[in-house]
Design a protein around this motif. Structure first.
Motif, mmCIF file in Angstrom:
data_model
loop_
_atom_site.group_PDB
_atom_site.id
_atom_site.type_symbol
_atom_site.label_atom_id
_atom_site.label_comp_id
_atom_site.label_asym_id
_atom_site.label_seq_id
_atom_site.Cartn_x
_atom_site.Cartn_y
_atom_site.Cartn_z
ATOM 1 N N PHE A 151 -14.268 19.325 14.835
ATOM 2 C CA PHE A 151 -13.985 20.205 15.972
ATOM 3 C C PHE A 151 -14.430 19.610 17.319
ATOM 4 O O PHE A 151 -14.171 20.207 18.373
ATOM 5 C CB PHE A 151 -14.665 21.558 15.774
ATOM 6 N N TYR A 152 -15.080 18.471 17.291
ATOM 7 C CA TYR A 152 -15.656 17.872 18.497
ATOM 8 C C TYR A 152 -14.678 17.841 19.665
ATOM 9 O O TYR A 152 -14.972 18.346 20.755
ATOM 10 C CB TYR A 152 -16.139 16.455 18.148
ATOM 11 N N ALA A 153 -13.514 17.279 19.472
ATOM 12 C CA ALA A 153 -12.572 17.101 20.589
ATOM 13 C C ALA A 153 -12.067 18.431 21.129
ATOM 14 O O ALA A 153 -11.836 18.575 22.331
ATOM 15 C CB ALA A 153 -11.404 16.222 20.145
ATOM 16 N N MET A 154 -11.910 19.430 20.261
ATOM 17 C CA MET A 154 -11.427 20.743 20.695
ATOM 18 C C MET A 154 -12.466 21.468 21.528
ATOM 19 O O MET A 154 -12.174 21.992 22.602
ATOM 20 C CB MET A 154 -11.047 21.591 19.476
ATOM 21 N N PHE A 155 -13.706 21.486 21.057
ATOM 22 C CA PHE A 155 -14.747 22.263 21.732
ATOM 23 C C PHE A 155 -15.305 21.546 22.957
ATOM 24 O O PHE A 155 -15.837 22.195 23.859
ATOM 25 C CB PHE A 155 -15.871 22.606 20.766
ATOM 26 N N GLU A 156 -15.196 20.233 22.968
ATOM 27 C CA GLU A 156 -15.700 19.467 24.108
ATOM 28 C C GLU A 156 -14.583 19.100 25.087
ATOM 29 O O GLU A 156 -14.790 18.301 25.990
ATOM 30 C CB GLU A 156 -16.405 18.201 23.602
ATOM 31 N N HIS A 157 -13.407 19.674 24.889
ATOM 32 C CA HIS A 157 -12.270 19.494 25.803
ATOM 33 C C HIS A 157 -11.899 18.025 25.994
ATOM 34 O O HIS A 157 -11.602 17.574 27.097
ATOM 35 C CB HIS A 157 -12.556 20.160 27.157
ATOM 36 N N LYS A 158 -11.901 17.306 24.887
ATOM 37 C CA LYS A 158 -11.512 15.898 24.927
ATOM 38 C C LYS A 158 -10.000 15.718 24.789
ATOM 39 O O LYS A 158 -9.476 14.638 25.046
ATOM 40 C CB LYS A 158 -12.216 15.132 23.791
ATOM 41 N N ILE A 159 -9.336 16.763 24.343
ATOM 42 C CA ILE A 159 -7.885 16.726 24.173
ATOM 43 C C ILE A 159 -7.277 17.965 24.828
ATOM 44 O O ILE A 159 -7.962 18.969 25.039
ATOM 45 C CB ILE A 159 -7.475 16.682 22.674
ATOM 46 N N LYS A 160 -6.016 17.877 25.125
ATOM 47 C CA LYS A 160 -5.288 19.037 25.639
ATOM 48 C C LYS A 160 -4.932 19.937 24.463
ATOM 49 O O LYS A 160 -4.448 19.467 23.432
ATOM 50 C CB LYS A 160 -4.017 18.583 26.358
ATOM 51 N N THR A 161 -5.181 21.243 24.598
ATOM 52 C CA THR A 161 -4.932 22.185 23.508
ATOM 53 C C THR A 161 -4.033 23.327 23.957
ATOM 54 O O THR A 161 -3.887 23.595 25.155
ATOM 55 C CB THR A 161 -6.250 22.766 22.976
ATOM 56 N N SER A 162 -3.454 24.001 22.987
ATOM 57 C CA SER A 162 -2.564 25.123 23.277
ATOM 58 C C SER A 162 -3.314 26.407 23.579
ATOM 59 O O SER A 162 -2.750 27.338 24.156
ATOM 60 C CB SER A 162 -1.623 25.362 22.085
ATOM 61 N N PHE A 163 -4.589 26.481 23.159
ATOM 62 C CA PHE A 163 -5.382 27.700 23.341
ATOM 63 C C PHE A 163 -6.766 27.334 23.875
ATOM 64 O O PHE A 163 -7.218 26.187 23.747
ATOM 65 C CB PHE A 163 -5.559 28.445 22.011
ATOM 66 N N GLU A 164 -7.450 28.323 24.407
ATOM 67 C CA GLU A 164 -8.882 28.215 24.662
ATOM 68 C C GLU A 164 -9.599 28.618 23.377
ATOM 69 O O GLU A 164 -9.260 29.625 22.762
ATOM 70 C CB GLU A 164 -9.305 29.130 25.806
ATOM 71 N N TYR A 165 -10.599 27.830 22.992
ATOM 72 C CA TYR A 165 -11.270 28.085 21.731
ATOM 73 C C TYR A 165 -12.735 28.446 21.942
ATOM 74 O O TYR A 165 -13.449 27.786 22.703
ATOM 75 C CB TYR A 165 -11.181 26.854 20.822
#
Length: 269
Positions: free
Chosen positions: A15-29
């Motif tokens: 989950f590192y990249a999602m929670f640390e905003h390392k990638i562009k995502t479709s949602f806020e998590y």
């Protein structure tokens, strides 16, 4: 979107990249961190949009959640181990289990020569329970599998070895991610794409991802945690595909053949 995962470094790594905003995502998590057996039990209440869950625990909430092909922990050559102070016959013994809904307990019930008495103890307390003679043996999961021998404990039954005799080269199903069944399919697929990208990013930036996972670690040993993470985060974690589906089918088939569960087929997206 609210995600519940365990404090285990393999989960945090993915989950590192999602929670640390390392990638562009479709949602806020947003995240909630709890041990796996707590999440298994809480899943019945639909508290989370996505939750970590055991293969065993999923059977009880398959009307509420679908499994995702991303984020799974399959043991390719590793799995839960039963350990004790010395090599003992497990028949009639009291065995510490990390929880009745964990994959590890169901695997024990599938493959142990005699189930004995199972006593639920939080996974990170099992080694101490054995040392203090509270139980005769215990089923180990997570990083404790790499450290129990430091306390003079010995392996009694390797559940991966038993699985391999049954399933051949198929990996052993352990932990999964489940997403709310009532969520629109478009959102499920967007989440899954985000998570796949997060895992790929972690592989590509392994050192940084392990450093992030260390904040959840129970051991202040970077190389130990890296070793543990890479035991259970592997090519099947991005998308477990047909191999993972076959392994899950055999997992549930064996449990049904042993009359532990009713025949069961998971719903997977």
């Amino acid at each position: 979107m609210l995600i519940a995962h365990t404090p285990d470094p393999d989960d945090a790594f993915m989950f590192y990249a999602m929670f640390e905003h390392k990638i562009k995502t479709s949602f806020e998590y947003d995240q909630v961190v709890k041990d796996i057996e707590t999440l298994n039990k809480e899943s019945v209440d639909l508290k989370y949009d996505v939750t970590a869950i055991s293969a065993n625990g999923y059977m009880h909430v398959s009307d509420k959640y679908d499994l995702t092909t991303s984020g799974a922990s399959f043991g390719i050559s590793y799995g839960p181990q039963v350990i004790a102070k010395k090599n003992i016959d497990l028949k009639g013994k009291t065995i510490a289990s990390p929880g009745k809904y964990t994959s590890a307990e169901l695997l024990y019930r599938m493959f142990a020569p005699e189930a004995g008495t199972l006593k639920e103890i939080r996974f990170d307390k099992i080694v101490n329970a054995i040392m203090e003679n509270e139980v005769d043996a215990g089923i180990l999961i997570h990083d404790e599998q790499l450290t129990y021998q430091d306390k003079g404990l010995v392996p009694v039954l390797n559940l991966y070895d038993e699985w391999k005799k049954y399933a051949g080269d198929l990996p052993i199903p352990l932990g999964f991610n489940a997403i709310r069944k009532d969520m629109p399919i478009e959102d499920k697929l967007k989440y899954k794409a985000d998570f796949e990208n997060s895992i790929k990013y972690a592989f590509e930036h392994e050192t940084d991802a392990v450093k992030y996972a260390m904040k959840y670690s129970r051991y202040d040993d970077f190389e130990l945690e890296r070793k543990f993470i890479l035991m259970y985060v592997n090519e099947l974690s991005v998308d477990f595909g047909e191999k993972g589906r076959k392994a899950l089918d055999l997992y549930y088939k064996r449990a049904a053949e042993k009359n532990i569960i009713k025949p069961f087929k998971p719903t997977i997206v």
